[in-house]
Design a protein around this motif. Sequence first.
Motif, PDB file in Angstrom:
ATOM      1  N   ILE A 282       0.819  -1.211   0.000  1.00  0.00           N
ATOM      2  CA  ILE A 282       0.000   0.000   0.000  1.00  0.00           C
ATOM      3  C   ILE A 282       0.855   1.264   0.000  1.00  0.00           C
ATOM      4  CG2 ILE A 282      -1.729   1.299   1.308  1.00  0.00           C
ATOM      5  CD1 ILE A 282      -2.730  -1.268  -0.128  1.00  0.00           C
ATOM      6  N   ASN A 283       1.956   1.262   0.714  1.00  0.00           N
ATOM      7  CA  ASN A 283       2.803   2.454   0.809  1.00  0.00           C
ATOM      8  C   ASN A 283       3.721   2.643  -0.390  1.00  0.00           C
ATOM      9  OD1 ASN A 283       1.710   3.085   3.316  1.00  0.00           O
ATOM     10  ND2 ASN A 283       3.241   1.876   4.395  1.00  0.00           N
ATOM     11  N   ARG A 284       3.817   1.646  -1.266  1.00  0.00           N
ATOM     12  CA  ARG A 284       4.716   1.748  -2.417  1.00  0.00           C
ATOM     13  C   ARG A 284       4.222   0.915  -3.603  1.00  0.00           C
ATOM     14  NH1 ARG A 284       8.408  -2.428  -2.442  1.00  0.00           N
ATOM     15  NH2 ARG A 284      10.112  -1.220  -3.303  1.00  0.00           N
ATOM     16  N   PRO A 285       3.009   1.182  -4.079  1.00  0.00           N
ATOM     17  CA  PRO A 285       2.444   0.349  -5.139  1.00  0.00           C
ATOM     18  C   PRO A 285       3.260   0.382  -6.434  1.00  0.00           C
ATOM     19  CG  PRO A 285       1.094   2.297  -4.814  1.00  0.00           C
ATOM     20  CD  PRO A 285       2.099   2.266  -3.699  1.00  0.00           C
ATOM     21  N   TRP A 286       3.718   1.537  -6.869  1.00  0.00           N
ATOM     22  CA  TRP A 286       4.497   1.603  -8.111  1.00  0.00           C
ATOM     23  C   TRP A 286       5.884   1.012  -7.910  1.00  0.00           C
ATOM     24  CZ3 TRP A 286       2.205   1.803 -12.466  1.00  0.00           C
ATOM     25  CH2 TRP A 286       0.963   2.447 -12.581  1.00  0.00           C
ATOM     26  N   ASP A 287       6.434   1.143  -6.720  1.00  0.00           N
ATOM     27  CA  ASP A 287       7.726   0.514  -6.432  1.00  0.00           C
ATOM     28  C   ASP A 287       7.615  -1.005  -6.526  1.00  0.00           C
ATOM     29  OD1 ASP A 287       9.016   2.957  -5.981  1.00  0.00           O
ATOM     30  OD2 ASP A 287       8.459   2.955  -3.868  1.00  0.00           O
ATOM     31  N   SER A 288       6.459  -1.547  -6.165  1.00  0.00           N
ATOM     32  CA  SER A 288       6.238  -2.991  -6.294  1.00  0.00           C
ATOM     33  C   SER A 288       6.362  -3.420  -7.750  1.00  0.00           C
ATOM     34  CB  SER A 288       4.851  -3.380  -5.776  1.00  0.00           C
ATOM     35  OG  SER A 288       4.711  -3.080  -4.416  1.00  0.00           O
TER      36      SER A 288
END
Length: 96
Positions: A75-81
């Motif tokens: 949730i805190n880093r969706p694009w980083d995922s």
Amino acid sequence: MSFFEKGAVRIHYEEAGSGFPLLLIAGGGLNSNITGITGDYPPFNAIKEFGDEYRCIAYDLRNAPPGRSTGPLEINRPWDSHTDDQLALMDHLGFD
């Protein structure tokens, strides 16, 4: 049809052609999937267009409909995922 798994993440990808690797990412934001590259909607099929010169790899983002990639998103880093998935897939395929 190929899959790559890393932990709870399962990435669906397709590859064609040979030569220098070219990672193809379809438009569509969180709905980015392979059909955005090869389906009826895009103005051209990037795999067919570039496959004679490059090793083309297309993949579905996690949970992007109607794609086949699955896995939890942080949730805190969706694009980083998604960046993590790209790097892991490139490692899996042996990119330098």
